[in-house]
Design a protein around this motif. Sequence first.
Motif, short mmCIF file in Angstrom:
data_model
loop_
_atom_site.label_atom_id
_atom_site.label_comp_id
_atom_site.label_asym_id
_atom_site.label_seq_id
_atom_site.Cartn_x
_atom_site.Cartn_y
_atom_site.Cartn_z
N PHE A 28 -9.07 5.45 1.02
CA PHE A 28 -9.75 6.28 0.02
C PHE A 28 -10.72 7.25 0.68
CE2 PHE A 28 -13.30 6.97 -2.95
CZ PHE A 28 -12.59 7.58 -3.97
N LEU A 29 -11.46 6.80 1.69
CA LEU A 29 -12.46 7.65 2.32
C LEU A 29 -11.84 8.66 3.28
CD1 LEU A 29 -15.31 5.09 3.06
CD2 LEU A 29 -15.21 6.79 1.24
N LEU A 30 -10.71 8.33 3.86
CA LEU A 30 -10.11 9.20 4.87
C LEU A 30 -8.75 9.68 4.41
CD1 LEU A 30 -10.90 6.97 7.97
CD2 LEU A 30 -12.20 8.95 7.22
N LYS A 31 -8.69 10.26 3.22
CA LYS A 31 -7.40 10.66 2.68
C LYS A 31 -6.70 11.66 3.61
CE LYS A 31 -8.01 9.93 -2.24
NZ LYS A 31 -8.16 10.56 -3.54
N ASP A 32 -7.33 12.78 3.90
CA ASP A 32 -6.70 13.79 4.75
C ASP A 32 -6.58 13.28 6.19
OD1 ASP A 32 -6.57 15.44 2.58
OD2 ASP A 32 -8.51 16.37 3.02
N LYS A 33 -7.63 12.67 6.69
CA LYS A 33 -7.58 12.16 8.06
C LYS A 33 -6.64 10.97 8.17
CE LYS A 33 -12.26 13.65 9.15
NZ LYS A 33 -13.60 13.23 9.53
N GLY A 34 -6.54 10.18 7.12
CA GLY A 34 -5.64 9.03 7.13
C GLY A 34 -4.19 9.44 7.23
N ILE A 35 -3.84 10.53 6.53
CA ILE A 35 -2.46 11.01 6.58
C ILE A 35 -2.15 11.52 7.98
CG2 ILE A 35 -0.90 12.79 5.71
CD1 ILE A 35 -2.37 12.49 3.00
N SER A 36 -3.07 12.27 8.57
CA SER A 36 -2.82 12.77 9.92
C SER A 36 -2.80 11.62 10.93
CB SER A 36 -3.87 13.81 10.32
OG SER A 36 -5.15 13.21 10.40
N PHE A 37 -3.59 10.59 10.69
CA PHE A 37 -3.59 9.43 11.58
C PHE A 37 -2.25 8.71 11.52
CE2 PHE A 37 -4.63 4.90 12.32
CZ PHE A 37 -5.05 5.02 13.64
N ILE A 38 -1.69 8.59 10.32
CA ILE A 38 -0.37 7.97 10.18
C ILE A 38 0.69 8.81 10.88
CG2 ILE A 38 1.42 7.39 8.48
CD1 ILE A 38 -0.85 6.59 6.58
N ASP A 39 0.58 10.14 10.78
CA ASP A 39 1.53 11.01 11.47
C ASP A 39 1.41 10.86 12.98
OD1 ASP A 39 2.60 12.00 9.15
OD2 ASP A 39 1.22 13.71 9.05
N GLN A 40 0.20 10.68 13.48
CA GLN A 40 0.03 10.48 14.92
C GLN A 40 0.66 9.17 15.37
OE1 GLN A 40 -4.15 10.79 15.68
NE2 GLN A 40 -4.21 13.00 15.43
N ILE A 41 0.54 8.14 14.58
CA ILE A 41 1.17 6.86 14.92
C ILE A 41 2.69 7.02 14.94
CG2 ILE A 41 1.56 4.50 14.11
CD1 ILE A 41 -1.32 4.49 13.14
N LYS A 42 3.23 7.74 13.96
CA LYS A 42 4.68 7.97 13.93
C LYS A 42 5.13 8.74 15.17
CE LYS A 42 5.30 7.96 8.94
NZ LYS A 42 5.64 8.79 7.75
N ASN A 43 4.32 9.72 15.58
CA ASN A 43 4.67 10.51 16.76
C ASN A 43 4.63 9.67 18.01
OD1 ASN A 43 5.11 12.84 15.31
ND2 ASN A 43 3.00 13.59 15.54
N LEU A 44 3.74 8.67 18.08
CA LEU A 44 3.72 7.79 19.25
C LEU A 44 5.03 7.01 19.37
CD1 LEU A 44 0.11 6.29 19.16
CD2 LEU A 44 1.06 7.82 20.86
N PHE A 45 5.58 6.57 18.24
CA PHE A 45 6.82 5.81 18.28
C PHE A 45 8.01 6.71 18.56
CE2 PHE A 45 4.30 2.76 15.69
CZ PHE A 45 4.34 1.73 16.60
N ARG A 46 7.92 7.98 18.18
CA ARG A 46 9.01 8.92 18.45
C ARG A 46 9.01 9.35 19.91
NH1 ARG A 46 8.22 12.81 13.28
NH2 ARG A 46 8.93 11.34 11.69
#
Length: 48
Positions: A28-46
């Motif tokens: 809830f507090l990191l909506k925009d940052k949370g989405i980008s953080f999830i994208d960064q985690i996905k990029n690490l696995f890719r």
Amino acid sequence: MKKGVISDYLPWILIAILVLVIVMVSIFLLKDKGISFIDQIKNLFRGR
């Protein structure tokens, strides 16, 4: 002496609820940052 089932699982239930609350508050507090953080985690696995 019988122990209740709840007394065996109560600490685990409390820990699970606490973790769930922490995750929900952080999302809830990191909506925009949370989405980008999830994208960064996905990029690490890719590997990119």
